[in-house]
Write an enzyme that holds these catalytic residues in place. Structure first.
Site, mmCIF file in Angstrom:
data_model
loop_
_atom_site.group_PDB
_atom_site.id
_atom_site.type_symbol
_atom_site.label_atom_id
_atom_site.label_comp_id
_atom_site.label_asym_id
_atom_site.label_seq_id
_atom_site.Cartn_x
_atom_site.Cartn_y
_atom_site.Cartn_z
ATOM 1 N N GLY A 46 0.809 -1.152 0.135
ATOM 2 C CA GLY A 46 0.035 -0.013 0.107
ATOM 3 C C GLY A 46 0.935 1.408 -0.038
ATOM 4 C CD GLN A 51 3.361 5.701 3.135
ATOM 5 O OE1 GLN A 51 2.454 5.072 2.503
ATOM 6 N NE2 GLN A 51 4.410 5.103 3.711
ATOM 7 C CB CYS A 92 5.261 1.970 7.740
ATOM 8 S SG CYS A 92 4.586 3.449 6.766
ATOM 9 C CG LEU A 93 6.688 0.994 1.499
ATOM 10 C CD1 LEU A 93 6.004 1.402 0.249
ATOM 11 C CD2 LEU A 93 7.925 0.088 1.232
ATOM 12 C CG HIS A 134 -0.494 0.966 7.228
ATOM 13 N ND1 HIS A 134 0.577 0.587 8.046
ATOM 14 C CD2 HIS A 134 0.268 1.801 6.350
ATOM 15 C CE1 HIS A 134 1.629 0.896 7.743
ATOM 16 N NE2 HIS A 134 1.653 1.838 6.827
ATOM 17 C CD GLU A 135 -1.341 2.263 2.799
ATOM 18 O OE1 GLU A 135 -0.812 3.607 2.826
ATOM 19 O OE2 GLU A 135 -0.826 1.393 3.052
ATOM 20 C CG HIS A 138 0.501 6.628 5.884
ATOM 21 N ND1 HIS A 138 1.600 7.071 6.507
ATOM 22 C CD2 HIS A 138 0.483 5.320 5.576
ATOM 23 C CE1 HIS A 138 2.294 6.153 6.616
ATOM 24 N NE2 HIS A 138 1.808 5.048 5.948
HETATM 25 O O1 GNR Z 1 4.197 -2.641 2.635
HETATM 26 C C1 GNR Z 1 3.311 -2.407 3.770
HETATM 27 N N1 GNR Z 1 3.185 -3.778 4.394
HETATM 28 C C2 GNR Z 1 2.121 -3.701 5.104
HETATM 29 C C3 GNR Z 1 2.076 -4.634 6.361
HETATM 30 C C4 GNR Z 1 1.156 -4.676 7.252
HETATM 31 C C5 GNR Z 1 0.236 -3.634 7.107
HETATM 32 C C6 GNR Z 1 0.315 -2.466 6.569
HETATM 33 C C7 GNR Z 1 1.276 -2.390 5.491
HETATM 34 S S1 GNR Z 1 1.282 -1.106 4.544
HETATM 35 C C8 GNR Z 1 2.998 -1.196 3.961
HETATM 36 C C9 GNR Z 1 3.233 -0.085 2.939
HETATM 37 C C10 GNR Z 1 3.341 1.309 3.353
HETATM 38 O O2 GNR Z 1 3.848 1.902 4.340
HETATM 39 N N2 GNR Z 1 1.922 1.727 3.243
HETATM 40 O O3 GNR Z 1 1.770 3.097 3.777
HETATM 41 NI NI NI Z 2 2.792 3.059 5.674
#
Ligand code: GNR
Ligand code: NI
Length: 169
Positions: A46, A51, A92-93, A134-135, A138
């Site tokens: 995601g 980001q 998270c990236l 999670h997104e 953000h």
């Molecule tokens: O790549 C991602 N893996 C992930 C694993 C578990 C829960 C959420 C994520 S999102 C993350 C990529 C990212 O930072 N998205 O904002």
């Molecule tokens: Ni993230």
């Protein structure tokens, strides 16, 4: 299409609350496509516009094993939550190298616009539910590390700042 630079925690821009998109036009579609290319390039499941330093409410996800199910959502919101909380190992990236368990509602309904500006409503559970929450976090300036203990947050912040110093040196 373009691969964009991903901001790293504790960059203050990750705390910006993104503005709603007024209408899905070519510029928004271009942003969605760039987010997808950036997400695939970074091997994430995601990515949110915040980001890459763009404070607009656009996210992309692909939780398929084959990496062939891109989903772009504009102005996504959690319309309903069901079931219990489920624990999920998140990463998270924008917080590279950190993987921690986060507890979130296990089943959700998302309402959003798709890439064509059509209203969509979708039910999600499992990995997709965790990723979408999670997104959307953000877009509200929230990171998964915010759910961890103060001690863990301090350690993560210190380690991130040290890595950034070393990268510059
Ligand atoms: O790549 C991602 N893996 C992930 C694993 C578990 C829960 C959420 C994520 S999102 C993350 C990529 C990212 O930072 N998205 O904002
Ligand atoms: Ni993230």
């Amino acid at each position: 299409m373009a691969v964009l630079d991903i901001l790293h925690h504790p960059d203050p821009r990750l705390r910006n609350v993104a503005f709603p998109v007024e209408a899905v036009d070519d510029e928004v579609r271009q942003l969605a496509d760039d987010l997808l290319e950036t997400m695939y390039s970074a091997r994430g499941i995601g990515l949110a516009a915040v980001q890459v330093g763009i404070a607009r409410r656009v996210i992309v996800v692909d939780v398929s094993r084959e990496r062939n199910a891109p989903l772009a959502l504009v102005n996504p919101r959690v319309a309903a939550v069901h079931g219990e909380e489920a624990e999920f190992e998140e990463g998270c990236l924008s917080v590279p190298g950190v993987y921690e368990t986060v507890s979130r509602p296990e089943r959700i309904r998302i309402e959003a616009w798709d890439r064509d500006g059509n209203a969509v409503s979708m039910d999600a559970e499992g990995t997709l539910a965790a990723c979408l929450q999670h997104e959307i976090d953000h877009l509200d300036g929230r990171l998964f590390v915010d759910y961890l203990s103060r001690l863990k947050q301090q350690r993560i912040r210190k380690r991130a700042l040290k890595q950034q110093r070393e990268a510059l040196a």
